[in-house]
Design a protein around this motif. Structure first.
Motif, PDB file in Angstrom:
ATOM      1  N   ASP A   7     -18.239  55.344 114.789  1.00 54.41           N
ATOM      2  CA  ASP A   7     -19.432  55.506 114.252  1.00 54.41           C
ATOM      3  C   ASP A   7     -19.045  57.252 115.016  1.00 54.41           C
ATOM      4  OD1 ASP A   7     -19.912  53.594 113.302  1.00 54.41           O
ATOM      5  OD2 ASP A   7     -22.243  52.927 114.884  1.00 54.41           O
ATOM      6  N   ASN A   8     -18.137  57.851 116.028  1.00 55.62           N
ATOM      7  CA  ASN A   8     -18.074  59.341 117.084  1.00 55.62           C
ATOM      8  C   ASN A   8     -17.392  59.356 115.457  1.00 55.62           C
ATOM      9  OD1 ASN A   8     -16.150  57.240 117.142  1.00 55.62           O
ATOM     10  ND2 ASN A   8     -15.475  58.810 119.105  1.00 55.62           N
ATOM     11  N   VAL A   9     -16.284  59.078 114.955  1.00 55.62           N
ATOM     12  CA  VAL A   9     -16.193  59.625 114.361  1.00 55.62           C
ATOM     13  C   VAL A   9     -16.126  60.188 112.790  1.00 55.62           C
ATOM     14  CG1 VAL A   9     -13.666  59.842 112.656  1.00 55.62           C
ATOM     15  CG2 VAL A   9     -13.412  58.644 114.958  1.00 55.62           C
ATOM     16  N   THR A  10     -16.838  59.266 112.101  1.00 58.32           N
ATOM     17  CA  THR A  10     -17.937  59.683 111.400  1.00 58.32           C
ATOM     18  C   THR A  10     -19.452  60.523 111.413  1.00 58.32           C
ATOM     19  OG1 THR A  10     -17.801  56.583 110.372  1.00 58.32           O
ATOM     20  CG2 THR A  10     -19.562  58.062 110.118  1.00 58.32           C
ATOM     21  N   LYS A  11     -19.391  60.587 112.951  1.00 60.30           N
ATOM     22  CA  LYS A  11     -20.668  61.414 113.256  1.00 60.30           C
ATOM     23  C   LYS A  11     -20.133  63.036 113.117  1.00 60.30           C
ATOM     24  CE  LYS A  11     -24.212  59.056 115.611  1.00 60.30           C
ATOM     25  NZ  LYS A  11     -24.241  57.565 116.325  1.00 60.30           N
ATOM     26  N   ALA A  12     -18.609  62.918 113.537  1.00 68.34           N
ATOM     27  CA  ALA A  12     -17.895  64.338 113.999  1.00 68.34           C
ATOM     28  C   ALA A  12     -17.480  65.028 112.548  1.00 68.34           C
ATOM     29  CB  ALA A  12     -16.914  64.032 114.601  1.00 68.34           C
ATOM     30  N   ILE A  13     -16.661  64.038 111.642  1.00 67.72           N
ATOM     31  CA  ILE A  13     -16.782  64.143 110.287  1.00 67.72           C
ATOM     32  C   ILE A  13     -18.155  65.293 109.350  1.00 67.72           C
ATOM     33  CG2 ILE A  13     -16.047  63.387 107.882  1.00 67.72           C
ATOM     34  CD1 ILE A  13     -13.364  62.031 109.781  1.00 67.72           C
ATOM     35  N   ASP A  14     -19.029  64.817 109.397  1.00 64.94           N
ATOM     36  CA  ASP A  14     -20.104  64.748 108.512  1.00 64.94           C
ATOM     37  C   ASP A  14     -20.260  66.427 109.152  1.00 64.94           C
ATOM     38  OD1 ASP A  14     -20.131  62.552 106.939  1.00 64.94           O
ATOM     39  OD2 ASP A  14     -21.687  61.768 108.670  1.00 64.94           O
ATOM     40  N   LYS A  15     -20.543  66.569 110.650  1.00 62.67           N
ATOM     41  CA  LYS A  15     -21.058  67.637 111.563  1.00 62.67           C
ATOM     42  C   LYS A  15     -20.126  68.921 110.779  1.00 62.67           C
ATOM     43  CE  LYS A  15     -22.655  69.576 115.793  1.00 62.67           C
ATOM     44  NZ  LYS A  15     -22.568  68.732 117.704  1.00 62.67           N
ATOM     45  N   ALA A  16     -18.826  68.849 110.571  1.00 62.99           N
ATOM     46  CA  ALA A  16     -17.812  69.231 110.370  1.00 62.99           C
ATOM     47  C   ALA A  16     -17.545  69.911 109.090  1.00 62.99           C
ATOM     48  CB  ALA A  16     -16.491  68.956 110.259  1.00 62.99           C
ATOM     49  N   LEU A  17     -18.221  68.809 108.359  1.00 70.91           N
ATOM     50  CA  LEU A  17     -18.645  68.770 106.186  1.00 70.91           C
ATOM     51  C   LEU A  17     -19.454  70.465 107.018  1.00 70.91           C
ATOM     52  CD1 LEU A  17     -17.642  65.694 104.767  1.00 70.91           C
ATOM     53  CD2 LEU A  17     -16.728  67.808 104.713  1.00 70.91           C
ATOM     54  N   THR A  18     -20.533  70.380 107.384  1.00 67.47           N
ATOM     55  CA  THR A  18     -21.338  71.141 107.448  1.00 67.47           C
ATOM     56  C   THR A  18     -20.924  72.428 107.550  1.00 67.47           C
ATOM     57  OG1 THR A  18     -23.013  68.810 107.490  1.00 67.47           O
ATOM     58  CG2 THR A  18     -24.227  71.473 108.050  1.00 67.47           C
ATOM     59  N   VAL A  19     -20.217  71.751 108.435  1.00 66.89           N
ATOM     60  CA  VAL A  19     -20.088  73.410 108.994  1.00 66.89           C
ATOM     61  C   VAL A  19     -18.727  74.043 108.311  1.00 66.89           C
ATOM     62  CG1 VAL A  19     -18.298  75.120 111.058  1.00 66.89           C
ATOM     63  CG2 VAL A  19     -19.648  72.969 111.671  1.00 66.89           C
ATOM     64  N   ILE A  20     -18.060  73.559 107.519  1.00 64.25           N
ATOM     65  CA  ILE A  20     -17.044  73.823 106.202  1.00 64.25           C
ATOM     66  C   ILE A  20     -18.014  74.594 105.123  1.00 64.25           C
ATOM     67  CG2 ILE A  20     -14.925  73.617 104.513  1.00 64.25           C
ATOM     68  CD1 ILE A  20     -13.748  71.871 107.256  1.00 64.25           C
ATOM     69  N   SER A  21     -19.118  74.036 104.483  1.00 62.13           N
ATOM     70  CA  SER A  21     -19.514  73.970 103.310  1.00 62.13           C
ATOM     71  C   SER A  21     -21.032  75.526 103.763  1.00 62.13           C
ATOM     72  CB  SER A  21     -20.665  73.241 103.632  1.00 62.13           C
ATOM     73  OG  SER A  21     -21.553  73.390 102.409  1.00 62.13           O
ATOM     74  N   SER A  22     -20.379  76.050 104.920  1.00 61.15           N
ATOM     75  CA  SER A  22     -21.575  76.845 105.719  1.00 61.15           C
ATOM     76  C   SER A  22     -20.236  78.225 105.303  1.00 61.15           C
ATOM     77  CB  SER A  22     -22.385  76.709 106.605  1.00 61.15           C
ATOM     78  OG  SER A  22     -20.760  77.091 107.939  1.00 61.15           O
ATOM     79  N   LYS A  23     -19.347  78.065 105.239  1.00 61.88           N
ATOM     80  CA  LYS A  23     -18.130  78.886 105.133  1.00 61.88           C
ATOM     81  C   LYS A  23     -17.737  79.745 103.794  1.00 61.88           C
ATOM     82  CE  LYS A  23     -18.074  78.929 110.296  1.00 61.88           C
ATOM     83  NZ  LYS A  23     -18.779  80.237 111.125  1.00 61.88           N
ATOM     84  N   GLN A  24     -18.314  78.639 103.294  1.00 61.21           N
ATOM     85  CA  GLN A  24     -17.413  78.914 102.121  1.00 61.21           C
ATOM     86  C   GLN A  24     -18.012  80.091 100.947  1.00 61.21           C
ATOM     87  OE1 GLN A  24     -19.084  75.468  99.477  1.00 61.21           O
ATOM     88  NE2 GLN A  24     -16.797  76.078  97.823  1.00 61.21           N
ATOM     89  N   ASN A  25     -17.153  80.867 100.955  1.00 64.42           N
ATOM     90  CA  ASN A  25     -17.400  82.158 100.418  1.00 64.42           C
ATOM     91  C   ASN A  25     -18.271  82.008  98.475  1.00 64.42           C
ATOM     92  OD1 ASN A  25     -16.243  83.107 102.170  1.00 64.42           O
ATOM     93  ND2 ASN A  25     -14.044  83.245 101.087  1.00 64.42           N
ATOM     94  N   ASP A  26     -18.777  82.844  98.019  1.00 68.19           N
ATOM     95  CA  ASP A  26     -19.182  83.659  96.678  1.00 68.19           C
ATOM     96  C   ASP A  26     -18.640  82.919  96.365  1.00 68.19           C
ATOM     97  OD1 ASP A  26     -22.030  84.124  98.445  1.00 68.19           O
ATOM     98  OD2 ASP A  26     -21.375  85.639  98.020  1.00 68.19           O
ATOM     99  N   ASP A  27     -17.549  83.168  96.147  1.00 64.82           N
ATOM    100  CA  ASP A  27     -16.005  82.954  95.066  1.00 64.82           C
ATOM    101  C   ASP A  27     -16.047  81.688  94.607  1.00 64.82           C
ATOM    102  OD1 ASP A  27     -14.704  82.725  97.247  1.00 64.82           O
ATOM    103  OD2 ASP A  27     -13.116  84.239  96.585  1.00 64.82           O
TER     104      ASP A  27
END
Length: 518
Positions: A406-426
């Motif tokens: 479960d710790n891995v699943t939570k960590a990945i979900d959190k990391a995906l949210t961060v990556i999504s926030s870093k996506q550029n407009d293009d």
């Protein structure tokens, strides 16, 4: 996220893995009792959707002019996308219960960001409107963007649907009639089927274009590097990408690489000091590539490459004390590539190992994950690194949604949210956007079973696969930045990212899973 089972795609299109050609299969006719009531403009699409198992009707009839509800449309969409209906019930909408027939489809569509509902409710029994349908389709399919539309009633389209209507119109998915879009009109069953089949065929064409790009780039790589070598460029990642693709790699080419790799490994292993330049990632990269070719990586002329990860301290004992543990010299890279290496094939932790899988995972999460959810290359200098975050997700992917992790699943979900926030407009990543960063994100998502053309967290101006393709030039190579000079490294990474996507949509095992290698 669920892995995709694109059986329908494979019924329509058969990929010849040796020649990279596509061949069509025949379509039969439907036998609805009210087939004569289906409009002439809809009949072929309804027949095709029926033969592919997308529509079934009820009581032996199709009921073409009956309105289609939001729940029925959602089921049709999820079925057409090849998504596995969610079996685990989670209370998300106040009007969707565990007992409802449509619940698995609604939860699946919600999980992929295709539907949102309003006011905490989904309104499953409401008839879907044309503008609601446009919004969902724009989220679900890889469509090009446009703000232009010539409907005379365009000012009656809801503000939240305007961009989506423009997109589906621009792509020829919904054309309107009488010069109008009729945004508030209810969609009928035959209308929804026709519109979704148009989007589906466009998705097939998109995937065919990706397959073509893979074949062309693969041939370019073989021509540009007629003699494979060991190393990060023109070496391991080139061979790895080709081996995991459907591009036919000449046996002499693979044998030439294996021979050079074996010579290099023996030479480095026999050094009294500074084996592999004190870079355990070199052994891991070699192991990954040789495994993709079917070589025995636990016995390369008597040398166990995998054991370098399990027992780095033994093989590289001349490192200073602080660098002997896994991660001690090259940081998170050692841990990620180490985890990938020991998970290439099912294997047990050897009795003499100085580290375990659980310890590797624990170290990654405790020492390298930032409070924001991203990861840093160094445990001492906590700076977010997009590429290493994506690579970490890829390494941890086999443990995602797995019991006791479960710790891995939570960590990945959190990391995906961060990556999504870093996506550029293009639609890309990096400053400026570069193809290598986007490629790493694509591989991470595909390793998790997430289609980067569907998941709405990663769709901005375009989807990630279209963005990767935008870096390709007329010579079938890729540039580091848009309109920049072509780069071998960029080409290799873009190539295996596209291969990772193709493996996902054709229901093959992920890029780093070698269980399918003969």
């Amino acid at each position: 996220m669920k892995k995709h089972n694109f059986i329908a795609i494979l019924l329509l299109v058969t990929l010849n893995i040796q020649t990279c050609t596509l061949s069509g299969l025949a379509i039969n006719s439907s036998t609805f009792s009210d087939a004569s009531s289906i409009a002439s403009w809809a009949k072929n699409d309804v027949d095709e959707a029926y033969d592919l198992g997308f529509v079934q009707g009820y009581n032996g009839a199709f009921h073409p002019d009956a309105p289609i509800t939001r729940s029925a449309f959602t089921k049709l969409l999820v079925t057409m996308l090849g998504l596995t209906p969610e079996k685990h019930y989670e209370s998300i909408f106040s009007d969707v219960s565990k007992q409802d027939w449509f619940t698995p489809y609604v939860l699946t569509a919600y999980e992929y960001g295709l539907i949102t509902g309003s006011g905490g409710a989904f309104h499953p029994n409401n008839n879907i409107t044309r503008e609601e349908m446009a919004v969902i389709i724009a989220r679900a399919f890889p469509l090009s963007q446009s703000s232009h539309m010539s409907f005379s009633d365009r000012f009656t389209i809801s503000s939240w649907a305007t961009d989506s209507v423009a997109s589906v119109y621009h792509n020829g998915i919904i054309t309107g009639y009488d010069g109008k879009f009729h945004p508030k009109d209810t969609a009928t069953r035959q209308m929804a089927t026709v519109i979704l089949m148009r989007a589906y065929r466009q998705k097939l064409a998109f995937q065919s274009a990706v397959s073509s790009a893979i074949c062309q780039t693969g041939q370019h790589l073989l021509s540009a590097s007629p003699t494979p070598n060991t190393g990060t460029v023109g070496g391991e990642w080139l061979i790895f990408g080709l081996a995991r693709s459907n591009v036919a790699m000449p046996k002499t080419y693979a044998d030439s690489y294996i021979s050079k790799a074996e010579t290099y490994i023996v030479s480095e292993h026999n050094k009294p000091t500074r084996k592999f330049g004190h870079k355990v990632t070199d052994t891991q990269r070699l192991a990954i590539t040789l495994a993709s070719l079917g070589a025995d990586i636990e016995n390369v002329n008597g040398i166990d490459l995998v054991d370098y990860t399990w027992n780095k301290e033994t093989y590289m004992s001349d490192l200073i004390e602080s660098q002997r543990e896994l991660g001690g010299r090259q940081g998170l890279n050692e841990l990620c590539f180490g985890l990938l290496t020991i998970d290439l094939l099912p294997s047990y932790t050897p009795s003499g190992a100085q580290i375990t899988r659980q310890e590797i995972i624990k170290t990654i999460l405790q020492d390298y994950q930032l409070s924001s959810g991203g990861f840093s290359l160094s445990k001492d200098n906590k700076t977010f690194d997009l590429d290493i975050t994506a690579m970490t997700i890829t390494a941890l992917a086999p443990y995602y949604n797995r019991a006791s992790y479960d710790n891995v699943t939570k960590a990945i979900d959190k990391a995906l949210t961060v990556i999504s926030s870093k996506q550029n407009d293009d639609g890309g990543f990096g400053n400026p956007s570069n193809v290598e960063s986007t490629a790493q994100v694509v591989v991470a998502l595909c390793s998790l079973g997430i289609d980067p053309t569907i998941d709405t967290r990663f769709k901005q101006d375009t989807n990630l696969i279209s963005h990767v393709l935008s870096f390709q030039d007329q010579n079938d190579s890729f540039s580091h930045t848009l309109n920049g000079a072509t780069s071998q490294m960029a080409t290799e990474q873009a190539f295996y990212a596209l291969v990772s996507y193709e493996r996902l949509i054709t229901n093959q095992v992920p890029l780093y899973d070698m269980s399918d290698v003969n």
